[in-house]
Write a protein that holds these residues in place. Structure first.
Motif, PDB file in Angstrom:
ATOM      1  N   VAL A  86       0.823  -1.222   0.000  1.00 61.50           N
ATOM      2  CA  VAL A  86       0.000   0.000   0.000  1.00 61.50           C
ATOM      3  C   VAL A  86       0.852   1.266   0.000  1.00 61.50           C
ATOM      4  O   VAL A  86       0.575   2.215  -0.736  1.00 61.50           O
ATOM      5  N   VAL A 139       2.078   3.632  -3.037  1.00 63.06           N
ATOM      6  CA  VAL A 139       1.105   4.552  -3.648  1.00 63.06           C
ATOM      7  C   VAL A 139       1.031   5.835  -2.831  1.00 63.06           C
ATOM      8  O   VAL A 139       1.015   6.948  -3.375  1.00 63.06           O
ATOM      9  N   ARG A 155      -5.623   0.800  -4.675  1.00 69.19           N
ATOM     10  CA  ARG A 155      -5.399  -0.651  -4.641  1.00 69.19           C
ATOM     11  C   ARG A 155      -6.723  -1.406  -4.770  1.00 69.19           C
ATOM     12  O   ARG A 155      -6.822  -2.386  -5.518  1.00 69.19           O
ATOM     13  N   SER A 180       0.590   0.876  -7.860  1.00 69.65           N
ATOM     14  CA  SER A 180      -0.156  -0.159  -7.130  1.00 69.65           C
ATOM     15  C   SER A 180       0.012  -1.521  -7.799  1.00 69.65           C
ATOM     16  O   SER A 180       0.169  -2.546  -7.127  1.00 69.65           O
TER      17      SER A 180
END
Length: 893
Positions: A253, A256, A286, A335
Motif C-alpha cells: 500500500v 502509492v 489498490r 499499485s
C-alpha cells in the motif's frame, strides 16, 4: 518480510500438512445476496454448511476480500480498509480443535529461518468462548500458554454463525502484544490496540436456529460433522512483521501513498487532514485495481457504483492535496507493481484495467469541473442566507443534471461546515424513480392500476407453450381496458387479452415480444404487444380487426412464423456475438444488457475502449465462424446453483428463480442463463453483420448489427452503394478509399483558400467601415448590417477588426448585426477602452439592441452578443445602438 512472502509461507505450511491449495475466488461473490466476497470462508460456505460434499477433506487459501460498509471511515483511522486478504485453513469433517490450534501455533512461532513467522511465544495471547474448557486445555497442551494469557469472552466476541439457522460454534482468537508504547497491559480484554488480533479459529460444532441477534439464538444440538474455518488477516500480520504502524504502511500500500505525497508535495505524517487523504488514495487505488482486475466496471449501480466511488474519491483526494493533473496514470502502475508479486495476472491484464480506470477519471474530471462550480455557488448562497443545510433539491440537481454523486456532495458540504437535506434528496430521487416506473408502465399497459391483473393472476400463472409450438388452442381468461376488466370487445377496439395459456413470447431478457394473431368464430385479433406486468401473468395487447370477443371464449393463438424465425435468429445471434467478444477480447468482456428483434441485435458489454476496425472485424469473423460450425443449441433446466457451477453466464442485475434455463451453443463456448427463443443449430442464424460500435458510458461499449436476411440486405445495400460511388468516380471499388481521400484533401484545401479569401474580404470591409465611422458626441461609431446567413463568429471577427483600427487613443464602438443561418437576428458589439471609460459598454448596447429585436443579450463590457426573433428590425436595433451611445455620453458630460 514482504506480504507476498507471508502469503507464500502460509500456503506452503498448510500444503505440507495435507491441505489442498485453493486459488482465491473472484471478488464478485457467487452469493446473489452479496455484492462482493467479504470473508475468506465465503467460497467454502456450501461445504461448511453441509449443502454440498467438500471435494477435499482439508483446504487452504488466501482469499481476496472487499468490505464497503466503512468506505467513509477509510483514512480517518488506521483500522479501516476496503480491500484486504484473508488467509484461511479449512477442515471438512477432518481435524478439529486440536489440529487447528497446532497448525496455527506452529506457523506463527516457528523461526523465520525455518519458514515460519517468528513471533515471540511470550507475546501471544488468545481468547476463547467463555465455557470452552476444551479449547483452554488445548492451548495449554499445544502452546504451553499460561492461564493468564487465555482470556474468556461471551457470544458477541467469541461465537460465530452466519446470522441464519445453520452451523455455528465457538471460536478462539490469537493476539500479539505490541508492547507498552501501544497501551495498557492486561490482554485483549483491556486494550485491543496494544493486543492486536491476527487470527481467528472457528470451531463449527453446533446446529443453531431461531437466530434473532449475534448473541440471541437457540442451539438445536451437535453437528454430525465438525468443521474448521480460520481467518488470518494478511495486512495485520504484514505490518507487524514489517515493523510499521498500520496497514497503510505495508509494502503493498505505502508505495502509492509515497508517490501521491511526491506528486502533491504533502509529506505523509505532517498534517492529519493530508494524511487522511493520502490513506484514502493508497487504499482506494489498490481496491479499484483489484476490482477491475476481477471484471467489475464503473456504473451507477451495485458493484460498479462501489468501484466508481472508490476511483472518484481517489481522484478528488488528490485534488484536495493540490494535485490537479490526471492522477490514476501516475498511481495505478505503482499499485500494480506493489501487488503483482502476489497477483501476477494484474501485470498481464494491466492494459484493460488501466483503460477502464483512466476513462473513469477523465469522465469524473469533467463532472467535477461543472459540478464543483454549481456546488460552490449553492454553498455560498446557503451560508449568506444564514442556513446550515444545503437544500435537498440542490443536491438532487447536482446528481440528476451534473452527474454529481450524493456522497461527494455530502463530503464537500461537510468540508464547508454544512449539512445536506438528505431526506429531501432521497424523496426527490424516489419521486423520479416512481415517475420513470409509471411512465414505463404507461407505455406498456396504458395505466398504473394493477388490481385487475392481480385478480387474473390469482387464478393461476400463464403457461408458455411457445418453446414447443407456434399455435395453441386456448381460452380468454380475461379482458382489460384502461386497467378495468371488461366482458367483451368489439371491432376497432384496442384491449388487453389474458389467455389460459399462450405461445406468444412476452418481452423479456432483451428479446422483443412475438407478433401474430388470435382468432375465434367470426373474430380476428392482431397482437400488438405482449408483456408480463406482474410475475407469471402474460398480457396480450391486441386490436380487434373484425368481430367481437368475450371472456371465456375459446380461441386459437398463432405466432407469426416468419417473425419467430427472425426473433430466434436475432436472440441466438446475440449469444454468438457475446461469445465472440469474449473469445477475441477475453472473459472480462461480459454482457451488461441487450435488445433484439427479428433481423436486429444490440449488445452492451464491459470494455474500456473503442474497438478499432480490425478488432470489430475479428469479432464479426469469430461470430460467423461459430455460425458456420453448425453448433447444436440446447436449453436445459437446472438449479441455479448447478448453473453457476458449470459457468453459465448471468446478466448482472437480473434476478433468477431457483430453477433456471441454461442455453448452450457448442457446450461451454456459449453458456448463458436465458428464457428466450432460439434456433436449433447455429447455422440457422444465417449471418451476423456488425454495423456499429459506440460508448454507453465509462467502461461500457455497445455493438449493433443485423442477422439473417436483414444482414444480407445490409451488405447488399453497401455493395450497391460502393458500386455507385465507383461508377461516379470512374475507379475500381478497391481504389475508392484512395480516390475519396484525395478528393477530401482537395475539398479541405479549397475550404482553406475560401476562408482566407473571406478573411481578406472581411479585412477590406473593416477598413472601409472604419473610414466611414460617425462621430457621436466624441465617440467614433460604426454600425453595419451584414449579409443574411452570416454567423455570430463572422460578426465578432468584423467588429473586433473595426475596433482594433481605432486603437485606444480615441473612444470607438463597432456594432454589426445580421439575420443568421436560421433566419433569426444576431448582433455583436465591441467597445474599446476609451469608450468604456466614458461609460459606453458593449454589454449595455447589446441589451438595448436585442430588446428591439424581440430577444435579449448581454456580456462583457468590451465585447457582447445578443439575438432576437424579428430580423426585420435589424436597422432599428442598430439605430438604438447609436441612440444609447449618444444618451450615455451626453448624460455623463
Amino acid at each position: 518480510m514482504e506480504t507476498a512472502e507471508i502469503r507464500r509461507r502460509f500456503l506452503d505450511h498448510f500444503e505440507r500438512n495435507g491441505h489442498t491449495v485453493v486459488p482465491s475466488a473472484s471478488l464478485i461473490s457467487p452469493d446473489p445476496s452479496l455484492l462482493f466476497t467479504v470473508a475468506g470462508m465465503v467460497p467454502f460456505i456450501p461445504y461448511l454448511t453441509g449443502q454440498q460434499a467438500a471435494p477435499w477433506p482439508r483446504a487452504t487459501s488466501v482469499q481476496k476480500c472487499i468490505r464497503t460498509q466503512d468506505i467513509d471511515e477509510v483514512g480517518k483511522t488506521t483500522r479501516h480498509g476496503t480491500f484486504f486478504q484473508m488467509n484461511g485453513n479449512f477442515s471438512f469433517g477432518d481435524y478439529f480443535k486440536e489440529g487447528a490450534i497446532e497448525f496455527a501455533w506452529d506457523l506463527i512461532t516457528r523461526s523465520q529461518d525455518d519458514g515460519g513467522y517468528g513471533f515471540d511465544p511470550a507475546k501471544i495471547w488468545v481468547t476463547i468462548y467463555h465455557d470452552d474448557d476444551e479449547a483452554a486445555a488445548l492451548w495449554k497442551k499445544v502452546a504451553d500458554l499460561p492461564e493468564e494469557r487465555i482470556q474468556r469472552r461471551g457470544l458477541i466476541d467469541n461465537y460465530w454463525h452466519t446470522g441464519q439457522a445453520g452451523p455455528g460454534g465457538p471460536c478462539s482468537e490469537i493476539y500479539v502484544d505490541r508492547g507498552p508504547e501501544y497501551g495498557p497491559d492486561g490482554g485483549p480484554l483491556v486494550d485491543e490496540d496494544r493486543f492486536l488480533e491476527i487470527w481467528n479459529l472457528v470451531f463449527m460444532q453446533e446446529e443453531i436456529t431461531d437466530v434473532r441477534a449475534k448473541d440471541d439464538f437457540r442451539v438445536v444440538g451437535d453437528l454430525p460433522s465438525k468443521n474448521i474455518d480460520t481467518g488470518m488477516g494478511m495486512e495485520r500480520v504484514s505490518y507487524l512483521l514489517q515493523g510499521v504502524e498500520n496497514m497503510y504502511e505495508i509494502d503493498q500500500v505505502y508505495p502509492v501513498i509515497e508517490h501521491a505525497s511526491e506528486l502533491s508535495g504533502k509529506r505523509y505524517g505532517a498534517e492529519h487532514d493530508d494524511d487522511v487523504r493520502l490513506r484514502v488514495v493508497g487504499d482506494h487505488v489498490r481496491s479499484a485495481l483489484m476490482l477491475i482486475g476481477d471484471g467489475v466496471t464503473p456504473s451507477n449501480e451495485g458493484r460498479g457504483y462501489v468501484l466508481r466511488r472508490l476511483l472518484r474519491r481517489s481522484v478528488r483526494a488528490m485534488r484536495l492535496l493540490g494535485f490537479d493533473d490526471p492522477a490514476l496514470p501516475e498511481l495505478l502502475p505503482v499499485s500494480r507493481d506493489a501487488m503483482k508479486a502476489a497477483y501476477p495476472e494484474l501485470e498481464s491484464d494491466f492494459a484493460r484495467i488501466s483503460t477502464i480506470a483512466y476513462a473513469e477519471e477523465d469522465t469524473f474530471r469533467k463532472t467535477l469541473q461543472t459540478g464543483t462550480q454549481i456546488f460552490d455557488l449553492a454553498a455560498t448562497e446557503t451560508k449568506q442566507a444564514g442556513r446550515a443545510t444545503l437544500a435537498g433539491d440542490t443536491a438532487f440537481k447536482l446528481h440528476d443534471t451534473y452527474g454529481f454523486p450524493i456522497d461527494l456532495t455530502l463530503e464537500m458540504a461537510a468540508e464547508q461546515g454544512l449539512a445536506v437535506d438528505e431526506e429531501g434528496f432521497r424523496r426527490l430521487m424516489a419521486e423520479q424513480r416512481e415517475r420513470a416506473k409509471a411512465d414505463a408502465r404507461a407505455k406498456k399497459t396504458g395505466h398504473g392500476d394493477m388490481s385487475a391483473y392481480r385478480q387474473l393472476r390469482d387464478i393461476g400463472a400463464t403457461p408458455f407453450t411457445g418453446y414447443q409450438e407456434l399455435s395453441t388452442d386456448t381460452r380468454i381468461r380475461g379482458l382489460v381496458r384502461d386497467g378495468v376488466g371488461v366482458p367483451a370487445a368489439s371491432e376497432g377496439e384496442i384491449v388487453e387479452v389474458i389467455l389460459d395459456r399462450t405461445p406468444f413470447y412476452a418481452e423479456s431478457g432483451g428479446q422483443e415480444s412475438d407478433a401474430g394473431t388470435i382468432t375465434a368464430d367470426g373474430a380476428e385479433l392482431e397482437v400488438l404487444d405482449v408483456q408480463r406486468p406482474i410475475k407469471g401473468l402474460v398480457v396480450h395487447r391486441v386490436r380487434v380487426v373484425r368481430g367481437e370477443i368475450t371472456t371465456g371464449q375459446e380461441v386459437l393463438a398463432v405466432v407469426d412464423p416468419e417473425w419467430r424465425v427472425g426473433a430466434c435468429q436475432a436472440h441466438s445471434g446475440t449469444h454468438v456475438v457475446h461469445a465472440a467478444l469474449r473469445e477475441v477480447l477475453g472473459p472480462q468482456a461480459l454482457q451488461s444488457g441487450s435488445y433484439n428483434k427479428p433481423g436486429y441485435l444490440r449488445l452492451d458489454f464491459s470494455w474500456g475502449q473503442a474497438l478499432g476496425p480490425e478488432t470489430r472485424s475479428e469479432v464479426e469473423e469469430a461470430a460467423n465462424l461459430g455460425i458456420r460450425r453448425d453448433l447444436p443449441v440446447s436449453a436445459t433446466y437446472m438449479p441455479l446453483e448447478k448453473a453457476q457451477e458449470i459457468g453459465a453466464l448471468a446478466l448482472f442485475g437480473e434476478t433468477y428463480d431457483e430453477e433456471v434455463r441454461v442455453v448452450e451453443m457448442g457446450g461451454e463456448w456459449s453458456r448463458e442463463l436465458c428464457g428466450g427463443t432460439h434456433v436449433a443449430h447455429s447455422s440457422q442464424i444465417g449471418l451476423v453483420t456488425l454495423t456499429g460500435e459506440s460508448s454507453v458510458g465509462a467502461g461500457s461499449r455497445r455493438v449493433e448489427g443485423f442477422v439473417g436476411i436483414e444482414g444480407f440486405r445490409y451488405l447488399a445495400k453497401e455493395r450497391t452503394l460502393v458500386s455507385q460511388l465507383a461508377d461516379m468516380l470512374n475507379v475500381q471499388p478497391e481504389q475508392l478509399p484512395e480516390r475519396v481521400s484525395r478528393l477530401v484533401g482537395q475539398v479541405r484545401d479549397a475550404e482553406k483558400k475560401l476562408t482566407q479569401m473571406q478573411k481578406s474580404a472581411l479585412g477590406a470591409k473593416a477598413a472601409e467601415l472604419a473610414a466611414s465611422a460617425r462621430d457621436v458626441y466624441g465617440v467614433w461609431l460604426v454600425t453595419h448590417e451584414m449579409d443574411e446567413g452570416s454567423t455570430a463568429d463572422d460578426l465578432r471577427s468584423l467588429v473586433l477588426d473595426v475596433r482594433g483600427r481605432f486603437g485606444n487613443e480615441r473612444p470607438a464602438v463597432a456594432a454589426s448585426a445580421a439575420a443568421g443561418p436560421n433566419g433569426r437576428p444576431v448582433i455583436v458589439v465591441a467597445a474599446n477602452e476609451e469608450a468604456r471609460r466614458r461609460g459606453v459598454t458593449a454589454g449595455g448596447l447589446v441589451k438595448a439592441a436585442a430588446q428591439v429585436l424581440g430577444g435579449g443579450g448581454g456580456g462583457k463590457d468590451d465585447v457582447a452578443q445578443g439575438g432576437g426573433t424579428d430580423a426585420s428590425k435589424i436597422a432599428e436595433a442598430l439605430g438604438e445602438v447609436e441612440h444609447v451611445v449618444a444618451e450615455t455620453v451626453t448624460r455623463g458630460s
